[in-house]
Motif scaffolding. Structure first.
Motif, PDB file in Angstrom:
ATOM      1  N   LEU A 177     -24.806 -11.133  41.473  1.00  0.00           N
ATOM      2  CA  LEU A 177     -24.730 -12.434  42.131  1.00  0.00           C
ATOM      3  C   LEU A 177     -23.288 -12.900  42.299  1.00  0.00           C
ATOM      4  O   LEU A 177     -22.910 -13.448  43.341  1.00  0.00           O
ATOM      5  CB  LEU A 177     -25.525 -13.469  41.324  1.00  0.00           C
ATOM      6  CG  LEU A 177     -27.046 -13.378  41.389  1.00  0.00           C
ATOM      7  CD1 LEU A 177     -27.676 -14.399  40.458  1.00  0.00           C
ATOM      8  CD2 LEU A 177     -27.537 -13.588  42.805  1.00  0.00           C
ATOM      9  N   ILE A 178     -22.467 -12.692  41.270  1.00  0.00           N
ATOM     10  CA  ILE A 178     -21.060 -13.094  41.365  1.00  0.00           C
ATOM     11  C   ILE A 178     -20.353 -12.323  42.485  1.00  0.00           C
ATOM     12  O   ILE A 178     -19.597 -12.906  43.274  1.00  0.00           O
ATOM     13  CB  ILE A 178     -20.345 -12.857  40.025  1.00  0.00           C
ATOM     14  CG1 ILE A 178     -20.986 -13.715  38.915  1.00  0.00           C
ATOM     15  CG2 ILE A 178     -18.860 -13.175  40.133  1.00  0.00           C
ATOM     16  CD1 ILE A 178     -20.883 -15.191  39.142  1.00  0.00           C
ATOM     17  N   LEU A 179     -20.609 -11.025  42.569  1.00  0.00           N
ATOM     18  CA  LEU A 179     -19.952 -10.222  43.601  1.00  0.00           C
ATOM     19  C   LEU A 179     -20.527 -10.507  44.988  1.00  0.00           C
ATOM     20  O   LEU A 179     -19.823 -10.328  45.987  1.00  0.00           O
ATOM     21  CB  LEU A 179     -20.081  -8.737  43.256  1.00  0.00           C
ATOM     22  CG  LEU A 179     -19.355  -8.307  41.972  1.00  0.00           C
ATOM     23  CD1 LEU A 179     -19.549  -6.822  41.709  1.00  0.00           C
ATOM     24  CD2 LEU A 179     -17.860  -8.628  42.048  1.00  0.00           C
ATOM     25  N   ILE A 180     -21.781 -10.941  45.063  1.00  0.00           N
ATOM     26  CA  ILE A 180     -22.335 -11.356  46.357  1.00  0.00           C
ATOM     27  C   ILE A 180     -21.547 -12.534  46.909  1.00  0.00           C
ATOM     28  O   ILE A 180     -21.249 -12.604  48.114  1.00  0.00           O
ATOM     29  CB  ILE A 180     -23.829 -11.691  46.222  1.00  0.00           C
ATOM     30  CG1 ILE A 180     -24.653 -10.412  46.058  1.00  0.00           C
ATOM     31  CG2 ILE A 180     -24.331 -12.462  47.445  1.00  0.00           C
ATOM     32  CD1 ILE A 180     -26.123 -10.666  45.796  1.00  0.00           C
ATOM     33  N   THR A 181     -21.222 -13.489  46.053  1.00  0.00           N
ATOM     34  CA  THR A 181     -20.428 -14.637  46.509  1.00  0.00           C
ATOM     35  C   THR A 181     -19.073 -14.195  47.043  1.00  0.00           C
ATOM     36  O   THR A 181     -18.559 -14.772  48.011  1.00  0.00           O
ATOM     37  CB  THR A 181     -20.239 -15.642  45.370  1.00  0.00           C
ATOM     38  OG1 THR A 181     -19.525 -15.009  44.284  1.00  0.00           O
ATOM     39  CG2 THR A 181     -21.573 -16.144  44.852  1.00  0.00           C
ATOM     40  N   GLY A 182     -18.483 -13.164  46.424  1.00  0.00           N
ATOM     41  CA  GLY A 182     -17.220 -12.644  46.933  1.00  0.00           C
ATOM     42  C   GLY A 182     -17.378 -11.994  48.290  1.00  0.00           C
ATOM     43  O   GLY A 182     -16.517 -12.149  49.171  1.00  0.00           O
ATOM     44  N   ARG A 183     -18.470 -11.265  48.479  1.00  0.00           N
ATOM     45  CA  ARG A 183     -18.712 -10.637  49.794  1.00  0.00           C
ATOM     46  C   ARG A 183     -18.946 -11.687  50.876  1.00  0.00           C
ATOM     47  O   ARG A 183     -18.470 -11.550  52.000  1.00  0.00           O
ATOM     48  CB  ARG A 183     -19.906  -9.693  49.711  1.00  0.00           C
ATOM     49  CG  ARG A 183     -19.623  -8.355  49.041  1.00  0.00           C
ATOM     50  CD  ARG A 183     -20.849  -7.479  49.084  1.00  0.00           C
ATOM     51  NE  ARG A 183     -20.617  -6.167  48.505  1.00  0.00           N
ATOM     52  CZ  ARG A 183     -20.209  -5.095  49.183  1.00  0.00           C
ATOM     53  NH1 ARG A 183     -19.984  -5.205  50.489  1.00  0.00           N
ATOM     54  NH2 ARG A 183     -20.034  -3.931  48.582  1.00  0.00           N
ATOM     55  N   LEU A 184     -19.711 -12.722  50.554  1.00  0.00           N
ATOM     56  CA  LEU A 184     -20.007 -13.743  51.551  1.00  0.00           C
ATOM     57  C   LEU A 184     -18.776 -14.557  51.937  1.00  0.00           C
ATOM     58  O   LEU A 184     -18.779 -15.213  52.985  1.00  0.00           O
ATOM     59  CB  LEU A 184     -21.102 -14.681  51.020  1.00  0.00           C
ATOM     60  CG  LEU A 184     -22.467 -14.033  50.785  1.00  0.00           C
ATOM     61  CD1 LEU A 184     -23.449 -15.050  50.223  1.00  0.00           C
ATOM     62  CD2 LEU A 184     -23.015 -13.415  52.068  1.00  0.00           C
ATOM     63  N   ALA A 185     -17.752 -14.530  51.101  1.00  0.00           N
ATOM     64  CA  ALA A 185     -16.526 -15.265  51.422  1.00  0.00           C
ATOM     65  C   ALA A 185     -15.627 -14.516  52.405  1.00  0.00           C
ATOM     66  O   ALA A 185     -14.668 -15.096  52.925  1.00  0.00           O
ATOM     67  CB  ALA A 185     -15.740 -15.564  50.143  1.00  0.00           C
ATOM     68  N   ILE A 186     -15.921 -13.244  52.664  1.00  0.00           N
ATOM     69  CA  ILE A 186     -15.125 -12.456  53.613  1.00  0.00           C
ATOM     70  C   ILE A 186     -15.523 -12.842  55.037  1.00  0.00           C
ATOM     71  O   ILE A 186     -16.709 -12.939  55.363  1.00  0.00           O
ATOM     72  CB  ILE A 186     -15.340 -10.949  53.380  1.00  0.00           C
ATOM     73  CG1 ILE A 186     -15.003 -10.579  51.928  1.00  0.00           C
ATOM     74  CG2 ILE A 186     -14.488 -10.136  54.329  1.00  0.00           C
ATOM     75  CD1 ILE A 186     -15.324  -9.136  51.589  1.00  0.00           C
ATOM     76  N   SER A 187     -14.549 -13.058  55.867  1.00  0.00           N
ATOM     77  CA  SER A 187     -14.820 -13.443  57.256  1.00  0.00           C
ATOM     78  C   SER A 187     -15.577 -12.334  57.983  1.00  0.00           C
ATOM     79  O   SER A 187     -15.189 -11.159  57.933  1.00  0.00           O
ATOM     80  CB  SER A 187     -13.511 -13.751  57.986  1.00  0.00           C
ATOM     81  OG  SER A 187     -13.752 -14.021  59.351  1.00  0.00           O
ATOM     82  N   HIS A 188     -16.657 -12.722  58.658  1.00  0.00           N
ATOM     83  CA  HIS A 188     -17.461 -11.749  59.397  1.00  0.00           C
ATOM     84  C   HIS A 188     -16.725 -11.223  60.624  1.00  0.00           C
ATOM     85  O   HIS A 188     -17.061 -10.144  61.132  1.00  0.00           O
ATOM     86  CB  HIS A 188     -18.784 -12.385  59.818  1.00  0.00           C
ATOM     87  CG  HIS A 188     -19.773 -11.398  60.344  1.00  0.00           C
ATOM     88  ND1 HIS A 188     -20.349 -10.417  59.563  1.00  0.00           N
ATOM     89  CD2 HIS A 188     -20.298 -11.228  61.605  1.00  0.00           C
ATOM     90  CE1 HIS A 188     -21.179  -9.697  60.298  1.00  0.00           C
ATOM     91  NE2 HIS A 188     -21.170 -10.163  61.537  1.00  0.00           N
ATOM     92  N   ASP A 189     -15.719 -11.949  61.072  1.00  0.00           N
ATOM     93  CA  ASP A 189     -14.941 -11.490  62.229  1.00  0.00           C
ATOM     94  C   ASP A 189     -14.221 -10.177  61.940  1.00  0.00           C
ATOM     95  O   ASP A 189     -14.028  -9.354  62.854  1.00  0.00           O
ATOM     96  CB  ASP A 189     -13.923 -12.556  62.627  1.00  0.00           C
ATOM     97  CG  ASP A 189     -14.589 -13.838  63.120  1.00  0.00           C
ATOM     98  OD1 ASP A 189     -15.761 -13.752  63.544  1.00  0.00           O
ATOM     99  OD2 ASP A 189     -13.941 -14.897  63.076  1.00  0.00           O
ATOM    100  N   LEU A 190     -13.827  -9.971  60.685  1.00  0.00           N
ATOM    101  CA  LEU A 190     -13.149  -8.723  60.328  1.00  0.00           C
ATOM    102  C   LEU A 190     -14.074  -7.530  60.504  1.00  0.00           C
ATOM    103  O   LEU A 190     -13.668  -6.475  61.018  1.00  0.00           O
ATOM    104  CB  LEU A 190     -12.645  -8.795  58.883  1.00  0.00           C
ATOM    105  CG  LEU A 190     -11.604  -9.875  58.574  1.00  0.00           C
ATOM    106  CD1 LEU A 190     -11.285  -9.904  57.082  1.00  0.00           C
ATOM    107  CD2 LEU A 190     -10.328  -9.626  59.378  1.00  0.00           C
ATOM    108  N   PHE A 191     -15.332  -7.689  60.121  1.00  0.00           N
ATOM    109  CA  PHE A 191     -16.291  -6.596  60.266  1.00  0.00           C
ATOM    110  C   PHE A 191     -16.643  -6.373  61.736  1.00  0.00           C
ATOM    111  O   PHE A 191     -16.848  -5.221  62.154  1.00  0.00           O
ATOM    112  CB  PHE A 191     -17.554  -6.905  59.449  1.00  0.00           C
ATOM    113  CG  PHE A 191     -17.327  -6.935  57.970  1.00  0.00           C
ATOM    114  CD1 PHE A 191     -17.223  -5.757  57.246  1.00  0.00           C
ATOM    115  CD2 PHE A 191     -17.208  -8.137  57.299  1.00  0.00           C
ATOM    116  CE1 PHE A 191     -17.013  -5.769  55.874  1.00  0.00           C
ATOM    117  CE2 PHE A 191     -17.000  -8.169  55.931  1.00  0.00           C
ATOM    118  CZ  PHE A 191     -16.909  -6.988  55.219  1.00  0.00           C
TER     119      PHE A 191
END
Length: 290
Positions: A177-191
């Motif tokens: 769960l903690i690492l999910i929050t880190g992933r969701l904070a990454i801008s989707h524009d980069l992907f």
């Protein structure tokens, strides 16, 4: 504070309460209960434990006890293997559960149950499943093969492995769960930009996800090490330190000495864990202060 005059007469200064602003007074009033609780439940127990373990003879006795050496080795194995496997699995599962799909959301509810349910029923249920006579696992082995299953917790290596597996299973949802929050904070524009450039999933992870989550991952690993050093439940509830006291870790070894009515050795065994904890706390605070 007093004001001294030329005639050696001292006039008392204003009281402390008049020199403090109302905000400062309320700050002291609200802080006082916390300080009392901290002194009563942190400073006093730690200080009393250090006082009980102050005699050098306690550490000589620990050095001569082969169970203590085995517990120290088990603790290192528990940390090196258990934490690294747990955090790596959590890192990749965070990518799976971060997907916006309905069935994944329902699956995440089931996934989080081992962490949400208290330790005693969950770990004891695993212990009952591993029972060599009427456990569920050996029952299935006998049903499908006709052979009796092994005594899972009678071998020190297998028992310690099971304790590590239970620790990973119990705490994995939290770190995921903690690492999910880190992933969701990454801008989707980069992907999206990487997708246009034809990047593979590994390239997206290597050049976008990992650099963005590296600090969080290392911080979680350090914090997990600190908490795992004090993980009493995974070993004690599953194996009780057995067989023959060969699966003890430093967090459970004190119970063995308490059963032998050796309180000073119990405290000394806990103090011996401080060389593991203090460097981790130092690096943890250093990273958080950046």
């Amino acid at each position: 504070m007093a004001i001294t005059l030329s005639g050696d007469q001292a006039i008392p200064g204003p009281p402390l309460s008049s020199r403090l602003t109302p905000a400062q007074v309320w700050g002291i009033v609200l802080l006082a209960p916390y300080l009392l609780v901290f002194l009563a439940f942190v400073v006093y127990p730690v200080g009393y434990g250090l006082w009980l373990a102050r005699a050098p003879a306690n550490y000589v006795a620990l050095y001569n006890d082969p169970i203590f050496a085995r517990a120290a080795v088990n603790t290192l194995i528990f940390l090196v293997i258990g934490i690294n496997i747990k955090m790596l699995i959590a890192l990749f599962l965070s990518g799976f559960f971060a997907q916006q799909r309905t069935w994944i959301k329902w699956l995440s509810v089931i996934f989080i149950l081992p962490w949400a349910v208290p330790s005693i029923p969950t770990i004891l249920s695993v212990r009952f499943m591993l029972n060599p006579e009427w456990g569920m696992i050996n029952h299935f082995i006998f049903t499908f093969t006709g052979d009796d299953g092994p005594n899972w917790l009678n071998d020190p290596t297998v028992a310690l492995t099971m304790a590590i597996a239970v620790h990973i299973w119990k705490s994995l949802p939290f770190w995921t769960l903690i690492l999910i929050t880190g992933r969701l904070a990454i801008s989707h524009d980069l992907f999206e930009a990487a997708e246009v450039d034809g990047a593979s999933w590994w390239q997206k992870f290597r050049y976008i996800t990992w650099p963005s989550m590296q600090t969080l991952y290392v911080t979680c690993t350090l914090l997990s090490m600190i908490w795992t050093l004090g993980d009493f439940n995974s070993v004690y509830l599953l194996t009780g330190g057995g067989p023959a006291d060969l699966t003890h870790v430093l967090s459970t070894l004190g119970i063995r000495y308490l059963r032998l009515d050796q309180l000073s050795l119990a405290m000394a065994s806990i103090v011996c864990a401080m060389p593991f904890v203090l460097p981790l706390v130092y690096f943890m605070m250093k990273r958080l202060s950046r």
